[in-house]
Design a protein around this motif. Structure first.
Motif, PDB file in Angstrom:
ATOM      1  N   GLY A 204       0.817  -1.215   0.000  1.00 43.96           N
ATOM      2  CA  GLY A 204       0.000   0.000   0.000  1.00 43.96           C
ATOM      3  C   GLY A 204       0.847   1.260   0.000  1.00 43.96           C
ATOM      4  N   ARG A 205       1.885   1.278   0.824  1.00 43.28           N
ATOM      5  CA  ARG A 205       2.769   2.458   0.866  1.00 43.28           C
ATOM      6  C   ARG A 205       3.502   2.647  -0.455  1.00 43.28           C
ATOM      7  NH1 ARG A 205       4.949   2.826   7.083  1.00 43.28           N
ATOM      8  NH2 ARG A 205       2.854   2.804   7.940  1.00 43.28           N
ATOM      9  N   ALA A 206       3.934   1.549  -1.054  1.00 41.84           N
ATOM     10  CA  ALA A 206       4.613   1.645  -2.354  1.00 41.84           C
ATOM     11  C   ALA A 206       3.659   2.169  -3.421  1.00 41.84           C
ATOM     12  CB  ALA A 206       5.174   0.281  -2.748  1.00 41.84           C
ATOM     13  N   LEU A 207       2.426   1.690  -3.414  1.00 38.05           N
ATOM     14  CA  LEU A 207       1.452   2.159  -4.405  1.00 38.05           C
ATOM     15  C   LEU A 207       1.125   3.639  -4.202  1.00 38.05           C
ATOM     16  CD1 LEU A 207      -0.967  -0.901  -4.634  1.00 38.05           C
ATOM     17  CD2 LEU A 207       0.818  -0.219  -6.260  1.00 38.05           C
ATOM     18  N   ALA A 208       1.068   4.080  -2.954  1.00 40.89           N
ATOM     19  CA  ALA A 208       0.831   5.505  -2.692  1.00 40.89           C
ATOM     20  C   ALA A 208       1.993   6.342  -3.207  1.00 40.89           C
ATOM     21  CB  ALA A 208       0.619   5.741  -1.199  1.00 40.89           C
ATOM     22  N   ALA A 209       3.218   5.856  -3.037  1.00 40.22           N
ATOM     23  CA  ALA A 209       4.394   6.584  -3.533  1.00 40.22           C
ATOM     24  C   ALA A 209       4.358   6.688  -5.052  1.00 40.22           C
ATOM     25  CB  ALA A 209       5.676   5.900  -3.073  1.00 40.22           C
ATOM     26  N   VAL A 210       3.992   5.607  -5.710  1.00 43.31           N
ATOM     27  CA  VAL A 210       3.878   5.628  -7.178  1.00 43.31           C
ATOM     28  C   VAL A 210       2.763   6.578  -7.600  1.00 43.31           C
ATOM     29  CG1 VAL A 210       3.249   4.237  -9.202  1.00 43.31           C
ATOM     30  CG2 VAL A 210       4.840   3.328  -7.507  1.00 43.31           C
ATOM     31  N   ALA A 211       1.655   6.556  -6.882  1.00 45.41           N
ATOM     32  CA  ALA A 211       0.519   7.409  -7.232  1.00 45.41           C
ATOM     33  C   ALA A 211       0.839   8.891  -7.095  1.00 45.41           C
ATOM     34  CB  ALA A 211      -0.687   7.052  -6.360  1.00 45.41           C
ATOM     35  N   ARG A 212       1.764   9.224  -6.202  1.00 45.50           N
ATOM     36  CA  ARG A 212       2.133  10.633  -6.020  1.00 45.50           C
ATOM     37  C   ARG A 212       3.014  11.153  -7.153  1.00 45.50           C
ATOM     38  NH1 ARG A 212       2.639   8.929  -0.526  1.00 45.50           N
ATOM     39  NH2 ARG A 212       4.879   8.706  -0.803  1.00 45.50           N
ATOM     40  N   LEU A 213       3.603  10.253  -7.934  1.00 41.79           N
ATOM     41  CA  LEU A 213       4.451  10.680  -9.046  1.00 41.79           C
ATOM     42  C   LEU A 213       3.592  11.331 -10.120  1.00 41.79           C
ATOM     43  CD1 LEU A 213       6.678   7.503  -9.462  1.00 41.79           C
ATOM     44  CD2 LEU A 213       7.284   9.657  -8.313  1.00 41.79           C
ATOM     45  N   GLY A 214       4.107  12.338 -10.736  1.00 50.35           N
ATOM     46  CA  GLY A 214       3.400  12.974 -11.837  1.00 50.35           C
ATOM     47  C   GLY A 214       3.482  12.117 -13.084  1.00 50.35           C
ATOM     48  N   ALA A 215       2.491  12.238 -13.915  1.00 49.38           N
ATOM     49  CA  ALA A 215       2.494  11.522 -15.195  1.00 49.38           C
ATOM     50  C   ALA A 215       2.295  12.560 -16.292  1.00 49.38           C
ATOM     51  CB  ALA A 215       1.384  10.477 -15.218  1.00 49.38           C
ATOM     52  N   PRO A 216       3.400  13.085 -16.839  1.00 54.04           N
ATOM     53  CA  PRO A 216       3.297  14.184 -17.789  1.00 54.04           C
ATOM     54  C   PRO A 216       2.632  13.817 -19.115  1.00 54.04           C
ATOM     55  CG  PRO A 216       5.559  13.402 -17.645  1.00 54.04           C
ATOM     56  CD  PRO A 216       4.771  12.668 -16.607  1.00 54.04           C
ATOM     57  N   ASP A 217       2.639  12.545 -19.473  1.00 55.85           N
ATOM     58  CA  ASP A 217       2.012  12.157 -20.734  1.00 55.85           C
ATOM     59  C   ASP A 217       1.359  10.785 -20.591  1.00 55.85           C
ATOM     60  OD1 ASP A 217       4.039  10.185 -20.989  1.00 55.85           O
ATOM     61  OD2 ASP A 217       5.325  11.584 -22.049  1.00 55.85           O
ATOM     62  N   ARG A 218       0.684  10.360 -21.625  1.00 59.64           N
ATOM     63  CA  ARG A 218      -0.073   9.097 -21.602  1.00 59.64           C
ATOM     64  C   ARG A 218       0.834   7.882 -21.362  1.00 59.64           C
ATOM     65  NH1 ARG A 218      -4.510   6.414 -20.758  1.00 59.64           N
ATOM     66  NH2 ARG A 218      -5.076   4.873 -22.295  1.00 59.64           N
ATOM     67  N   LEU A 219       1.982   7.849 -21.993  1.00 59.56           N
ATOM     68  CA  LEU A 219       2.902   6.726 -21.828  1.00 59.56           C
ATOM     69  C   LEU A 219       3.391   6.632 -20.384  1.00 59.56           C
ATOM     70  CD1 LEU A 219       4.274   4.380 -23.205  1.00 59.56           C
ATOM     71  CD2 LEU A 219       6.138   5.915 -23.842  1.00 59.56           C
TER      72      LEU A 219
END
Length: 156
Positions: free
Chosen positions: A124-139
């Protein structure tokens, strides 16, 4: 003002949780996919704000509805959440809107995931960390979704 059926159901869940110490609800949307699918049963438990951390999955009131999303981070007086399948975080919310935290998921096939047992708090903590990352484009957004699909593959 007359309450809707959804508002009454949310009030009922909150009452059962307070009285019994736990309540089961059924997932109705895919906002937490792929880990939580529509039709999955979710066990709600009371929460202590001091013990809710990034990665925990909480249920909260939004209007009259009960919404289940992952905690991304703590905010002054509350938390910031987001559905795993959604691109944007929710607005910061105060603790009084949080009803409980999800401690177990039961799939239609009968598989039970205890989110309080190892390795789920770490996942859960790892998924939250990934979710906080920005996703500048679709890829980048697609690449960021890979850990969520891996967690679902392992659990379902």
């Amino acid at each position: 003002m007359t309450k809707t059926r959804v508002e009454l159901a949310t009030d009922f869940v909150q009452d059962v949780l307070a009285r019994e110490g736990a309540a089961w609800v059924r997932a109705a949307s895919s906002s937490m996919a792929p880990l939580i699918q529509p039709g999955d049963e979710l066990r709600l438990a009371p929460f202590a704000a001091a013990r809710v951390h990034a990665g925990a999955i909480v249920a909260f009131r939004r209007g009259g509805e009960l919404v289940v999303h992952r905690v991304l981070r703590r905010a002054p007086g509350g938390v910031v959440t987001r559905g795993d399948a959604l691109g944007e975080a929710d607005s910061p919310m105060v603790w009084s809107r949080v009803i409980g935290r999800i401690v177990a998921i039961r799939t239609p096939s009968g598989r039970l995931l205890d989110l309080d047992r190892w390795p789920w708090p770490l996942i859960g903590r790892a998924l939250a960390a990934v979710a906080r990352l920005g996703a500048p484009d679709r890829l980048a957004w697609i690449a960021r979704r890979a850990p969520f699909h891996l967690a679902a593959l392992v659990s379902r």
